[in-house]
Enzyme design. Structure first.
Site, PDB file in Angstrom:
ATOM      1  N   ASP A 159      -7.857   4.865   4.164  1.00 45.48           N
ATOM      2  CA  ASP A 159      -7.424   3.878   3.174  1.00 45.48           C
ATOM      3  C   ASP A 159      -8.613   3.114   2.602  1.00 45.48           C
ATOM      4  O   ASP A 159      -8.625   2.763   1.427  1.00 45.48           O
ATOM      5  CB  ASP A 159      -6.415   2.920   3.816  1.00 45.48           C
ATOM      6  CG  ASP A 159      -5.822   1.974   2.796  1.00 45.48           C
ATOM      7  OD1 ASP A 159      -5.392   2.455   1.729  1.00 45.48           O
ATOM      8  OD2 ASP A 159      -5.791   0.754   3.050  1.00 45.48           O
TER       9      ASP A 159
ATOM     10  N   GLU B 134      -2.695  -5.102  -3.288  1.00 52.86           N
ATOM     11  CA  GLU B 134      -3.002  -5.911  -4.475  1.00 52.86           C
ATOM     12  C   GLU B 134      -2.728  -5.133  -5.764  1.00 52.86           C
ATOM     13  O   GLU B 134      -2.107  -5.654  -6.697  1.00 52.86           O
ATOM     14  CB  GLU B 134      -4.479  -6.344  -4.466  1.00 52.86           C
ATOM     15  CG  GLU B 134      -4.884  -7.181  -3.263  1.00 52.86           C
ATOM     16  CD  GLU B 134      -5.437  -6.336  -2.114  1.00 52.86           C
ATOM     17  OE1 GLU B 134      -4.915  -5.224  -1.870  1.00 52.86           O
ATOM     18  OE2 GLU B 134      -6.397  -6.792  -1.466  1.00 52.86           O
TER      19      GLU B 134
ATOM     20  N   SER C 100      -7.594  -9.103   3.940  1.00 50.57           N
ATOM     21  CA  SER C 100      -8.755  -9.385   3.098  1.00 50.57           C
ATOM     22  C   SER C 100      -8.998  -8.235   2.112  1.00 50.57           C
ATOM     23  O   SER C 100      -8.969  -7.065   2.498  1.00 50.57           O
ATOM     24  CB  SER C 100      -9.982  -9.569   3.995  1.00 50.57           C
ATOM     25  OG  SER C 100     -11.139  -9.788   3.228  1.00 50.57           O
TER      26      SER C 100
ATOM     27  N   ASN D 132       0.836  -1.193   0.000  1.00 42.69           N
ATOM     28  CA  ASN D 132       0.000   0.000   0.000  1.00 42.69           C
ATOM     29  C   ASN D 132       0.882   1.259   0.000  1.00 42.69           C
ATOM     30  O   ASN D 132       1.876   1.315   0.714  1.00 42.69           O
ATOM     31  CB  ASN D 132      -0.852  -0.055   1.270  1.00 42.69           C
ATOM     32  CG  ASN D 132      -1.904   1.020   1.348  1.00 42.69           C
ATOM     33  OD1 ASN D 132      -1.597   2.192   1.371  1.00 42.69           O
ATOM     34  ND2 ASN D 132      -3.154   0.617   1.408  1.00 42.69           N
TER      35      ASN D 132
ATOM     36  N   HIS E 196      -3.404  -0.002  -3.343  1.00 42.96           N
ATOM     37  CA  HIS E 196      -3.428  -0.972  -2.263  1.00 42.96           C
ATOM     38  C   HIS E 196      -2.353  -2.042  -2.491  1.00 42.96           C
ATOM     39  O   HIS E 196      -1.664  -2.008  -3.523  1.00 42.96           O
ATOM     40  CB  HIS E 196      -4.820  -1.603  -2.178  1.00 42.96           C
ATOM     41  CG  HIS E 196      -5.841  -0.665  -1.601  1.00 42.96           C
ATOM     42  ND1 HIS E 196      -7.169  -0.983  -1.479  1.00 42.96           N
ATOM     43  CD2 HIS E 196      -5.704   0.584  -1.084  1.00 42.96           C
ATOM     44  CE1 HIS E 196      -7.816   0.031  -0.915  1.00 42.96           C
ATOM     45  NE2 HIS E 196      -6.954   0.991  -0.679  1.00 42.96           N
TER      46      HIS E 196
ATOM     47  N   CYS F 127     -10.326  -5.290  -0.348  1.00 41.87           N
ATOM     48  CA  CYS F 127     -11.438  -4.328  -0.371  1.00 41.87           C
ATOM     49  C   CYS F 127     -12.286  -4.561  -1.622  1.00 41.87           C
ATOM     50  O   CYS F 127     -11.951  -5.380  -2.476  1.00 41.87           O
ATOM     51  CB  CYS F 127     -10.892  -2.892  -0.355  1.00 41.87           C
ATOM     52  SG  CYS F 127     -10.174  -2.355  -1.912  1.00 41.87           S
TER      53      CYS F 127
ATOM     54  N   CYS G 218     -10.266  -3.955  -4.975  1.00 42.37           N
ATOM     55  CA  CYS G 218      -9.272  -4.993  -5.275  1.00 42.37           C
ATOM     56  C   CYS G 218      -9.940  -6.329  -5.591  1.00 42.37           C
ATOM     57  O   CYS G 218      -9.480  -7.060  -6.469  1.00 42.37           O
ATOM     58  CB  CYS G 218      -8.283  -5.131  -4.127  1.00 42.37           C
ATOM     59  SG  CYS G 218      -7.223  -3.676  -3.974  1.00 42.37           S
TER      60      CYS G 218
HETATM   61 ZN   LIG Z   1      -7.929  -2.685  -2.058  1.00 45.68          ZN
END
Ligand SMILES: [Zn+2]
Length: 190
Positions: free
Chosen positions: A182, A95, A117, A82, A93, A119, A122
């Site tokens: 975020d 990912e 986990s 991130n 992020h 969002c 993503c």
């Molecule tokens: Zn994300």
């Protein structure tokens, strides 16, 4: 022939995994031999994602990291963390960072390991870019999109890394506003 520093005899531990986390992906082949890669397990790749999250935290950012691995060679083809704070980037992020690092490859032949986990954004990107398998390292501090990913045909494996779970929980207690920004942007802070 120039030998790799990490080969089949090198121990897999937090020290070696942390060096891999910090090394640019395109240079990894100079550090890591093919047979060292074959020794790495799902838990090892998740730990690299967690160490990338730690790197981000040490930079003042959000502690979330991700790693993308080729399923056949077991080599890392992308990784990142991130950069909300570091790049003043509202949606980079773990990912998205790892996906950008990997570039224009066939993600259906890879596995993405994320320290937290995913969002909504993503999770959508994961199925839109053709991923078939995602490993999630923390469903304690966040969760909810695992079922969406499964509905979209992905294999979702939960493999909690306790170092990562503790690290994110502490960050949330220390910097609740950064955590909220975020996920939901500055608007959520009002
Ligand atoms: Zn994300």
């Amino acid at each position: 022939m120039i030998q790799s520093l990490f080969d089949q005899d090198t121990e897999v531990n937090d020290t070696t995994l942390n060096i891999i986390a910090h090394m640019p992906t395109t240079s990894l082949h100079t550090l890591v031999s093919d047979d060292f890669c074959t020794k790495l397990s799902d838990a090892d790749f998740m730990r690299i994602a967690v160490l990338l999250a730690k790197k981000s935290y040490d930079e003042g950012g959000c502690p979330i990291g991700a790693v993308i691995v080729n399923n056949e060679s077991n080599k890392i083809v992308g990784k990142g963390h991130n950069t909300l704070v570091q790049e003043s980037h509202p949606y980079n992020h773990g990912e998205t960072s790892a996906i950008r690092d990997a570039g224009r490859i066939d993600f259906s032949k890879t596995t993405l390991y994320t320290s937290l986990s995913p969002c909504d954004v993503c999770a959508t990107l994961l199925y839109m870019r053709g991923f078939k398998r995602v490993v999630v390292g923390d469903v304690t501090n966040a969760n909810g999109n695992e079922s969406l990913l499964e509905e979209k045909g992905l294999q979702v494996d939960i493999l909690e890394d306790q170092l990562g779970v503790r690290q994110y929980g502490e960050f949330r207690l220390q910097k609740p506003e950064q955590d909220l920004e975020d996920w939901q942007g500055i608007a959520a802070l009002k």
